[in-house]
Structures are given as C-alpha cells and as structure tokens.
Design an enzyme around this catalytic site. Structure first.
Site, mmCIF file in Angstrom:
data_model
loop_
_atom_site.group_PDB
_atom_site.id
_atom_site.type_symbol
_atom_site.label_atom_id
_atom_site.label_comp_id
_atom_site.label_asym_id
_atom_site.label_seq_id
_atom_site.Cartn_x
_atom_site.Cartn_y
_atom_site.Cartn_z
ATOM 1 N N GLU A 1 0.807 -1.233 0.000
ATOM 2 C CA GLU A 1 0.000 0.000 0.000
ATOM 3 C C GLU A 1 0.832 1.271 0.000
ATOM 4 O O GLU A 1 0.298 2.351 -0.214
ATOM 5 C CB GLU A 1 -0.968 0.011 1.191
ATOM 6 N N ASN A 2 2.145 1.153 0.265
ATOM 7 C CA ASN A 2 2.999 2.355 0.319
ATOM 8 C C ASN A 2 4.103 2.334 -0.725
ATOM 9 O O ASN A 2 5.083 3.081 -0.599
ATOM 10 C CB ASN A 2 3.650 2.479 1.698
ATOM 11 N N ASN B 1 -5.349 1.515 3.759
ATOM 12 C CA ASN B 1 -5.942 2.849 3.720
ATOM 13 C C ASN B 1 -5.363 3.749 2.630
ATOM 14 O O ASN B 1 -5.963 4.768 2.311
ATOM 15 C CB ASN B 1 -5.813 3.533 5.092
ATOM 16 N N HIS B 2 -4.220 3.388 2.047
ATOM 17 C CA HIS B 2 -3.662 4.197 0.953
ATOM 18 C C HIS B 2 -4.027 3.646 -0.436
ATOM 19 O O HIS B 2 -3.467 4.081 -1.439
ATOM 20 C CB HIS B 2 -2.145 4.297 1.084
ATOM 21 N N HIS C 1 3.673 -0.656 10.424
ATOM 22 C CA HIS C 1 5.055 -0.640 9.920
ATOM 23 C C HIS C 1 6.082 -1.035 10.984
ATOM 24 O O HIS C 1 7.276 -0.973 10.716
ATOM 25 C CB HIS C 1 5.432 0.728 9.330
#
Ligand SMILES: [Fe+2]
Ligand SMILES: [Fe+2]
Length: 261
Positions: free
Chosen positions: A43-44, A71-72, A181
């Site tokens: 997602e990041n 959420n990203h 993370h």
C-alpha cells in the site's frame, strides 16, 4: 489431496527502498524457504503512498502471487480501473461495495488453493462496513473453494487485530496484521490452529520514521506544520513472516523474517 503450503507474507512495502529490498531478497528467500505462495502488502510502494499499475505489474512479474493494500489504496487514480480488472490485487473487503476493486481472491499453486482476504480495521480508521461481519460472510462463501485462507488485517489498533485473531482462530490458516510498519513480537500459532501476528512490520527504510525520511517526520512533529513527506532510503529491511501448513486451514508454524537488505 495435499494441503501443504508455505506462505511468505511481506509487510507494507514502502517506497523505492522497500521495492528494491523485496526484489533483491525474493530470490534468496525463495531458495531458503521455498514458499509456495508469496503475498505482499504494497500500500505504500508508490513514493510512500499507494500503488500504480506499473509498480503492481513489476511485483507480479517478480513472482508475487497476491498484493494486498489498505488505507492508501486509492491514493493514485490510475489504479482504480486496475483494482477492478486485476483479480490478484486487493483492497480491504469491508470497504463499501461501490468503491473500486475487490477484497478477496483465490490463488492456486501445485493443486493447493489459497484464498487471501484483505480487511481494514475500523478503530482510528475509515472503513464502510464491519471487518468482523465481512470476515464471517467471506468465510461462508469460501468454505468449499479454498484449502487455506490468509487474512491481512490492516489496522491501527493492536486490540482490534488481536480480537480478529481470536475471532478467526480455528477458521482460517493465518491472520496477519499490517499497517503500523513496526513488527510485533507476538507471532505464534493460536490454540485453534491459526497463525497470528499483530503486525508483520514494513519492508522499507528503517532509518526513517515508518519509511518516511526522518528529518521530514521530525520537522512535522516539532513544528506542527504541514510537511511534504518523501520516502527514506536509509537502512532498508525486509519484514515478513513464513507460515507453513499441512492441514486444511490450519497452520503448523509461523516464523518471523526480519532481514537487512
Ligand atoms: Fe502501510
Ligand atoms: Fe496503512
């Protein structure tokens, strides 16, 4: 029919450092652990926030079986049609049905079917529907369709992840937490046979703050003013777990893999 599976799951891939760490270490991990499935939360990966079709294609080309998000997921508009059309990339299943993409998929390797479900917590996070009710609905749907079920529980609150682990214990092969993370030290197989960890951690630069350049994160916190974040390249690590299984929907073991790239 065999239910043997070895599932490598990597925590949130953050920025170019995370992407490079994964691509460099995946061949080594394949040789060392012989995973039958590789699942990655990415997602990041696009500069620290979200994912693009190009980056997703690159991960699939490297041998990743399933990509999960969080959420990203919707940071980059160009990914929206890709989320609808590519079955192997997931956004949380308990988002609203009208939002782009889908939240579960089934991957098959060597006659073994692995269902992957992506869920989002609702404590300190936005998700349109309950993660718990969505898990129940999906398990009913997947009952005859999968030999193993892996749940990526993308959540902020440790309590919500621990609760999901207990809620699904004995019903799925693994409940693996993502999003913070930072890897937690509680990886274990629960009494019912579900492999569990509250957070797998991230695959990215440990010399930053959750993958962000540390001077930028510190500036934001000390000045309380908006700061444009950029991903760190300092001290990349791969954070993952290896889940092994020989019985349907039951794990034999979960091993944490924290490796400097
Ligand atoms: Fe993340
Ligand atoms: Fe997240």
């Amino acid at each position: 029919m065999s239910s043997n599976a070895r599932i490598l799951f990597c925590g949130d891939l953050v920025g170019p450092a995370g992407r490079r760490a994964l691509l460099a270490l995946l061949p080594v991990l394949r040789e060392r652990h012989e995973p039958s499935f590789v699942v990655i939360n990415a997602e990041n990966v696009a500069g620290g926030f979200g994912i693009t079709p190009k980056l997703a294609d690159e991960l699939f080309a490297a041998g990743v079986d399933v990509i999960t998000l969080g959420n990203h997921a919707y940071r980059h508009r160009e990914i929206y049609p890709y989320l609808d059309s590519e079955p192997r990339i997931l956004r949380p299943a308990n988002y609203l049905r009208g939002q782009p993409g889908h939240g579960h998929t089934i991957s098959e390797r060597g006659g073994v079917r692995l269902a992957v479900i992506n869920l989002s917590g609702t404590v300190f996070m936005n998700a349109g529907r309950s993660a718990f009710a969505e898990a129940d609905a999906l398990l009913a749907e997947l009952r005859e369709k999968a030999d193993h079920i892996l749940v990526d529980m993308h959540a902020e609150a440790t309590s919500e992840k621990v609760a999901m682990g207990w809620y699904l214990d004995g019903r799925v092969t693994a409940v693996l937490g993502t999003h913070t993370h930072v890897p937690t030290a509680d990886a274990r197989v629960l009494p019912g046979g579900t492999a569990y960890v509250t957070d797998v951690g991230m695959t990215g630069a440990r010399g930053g703050v959750l993958g962000v350049k540390r001077e930028l994160a510190v500036e934001a916190m000390t000045t309380q003013m908006p700061v444009r974040f950029a991903p760190s390249d300092d001290d990349p690590w791969l954070n993952a777990v290896l889940v092994t299984a020989s019985q349907p929907r039951r794990a034999d073991s979960i091993e944490q893999l924290l490796i400097q790239a």
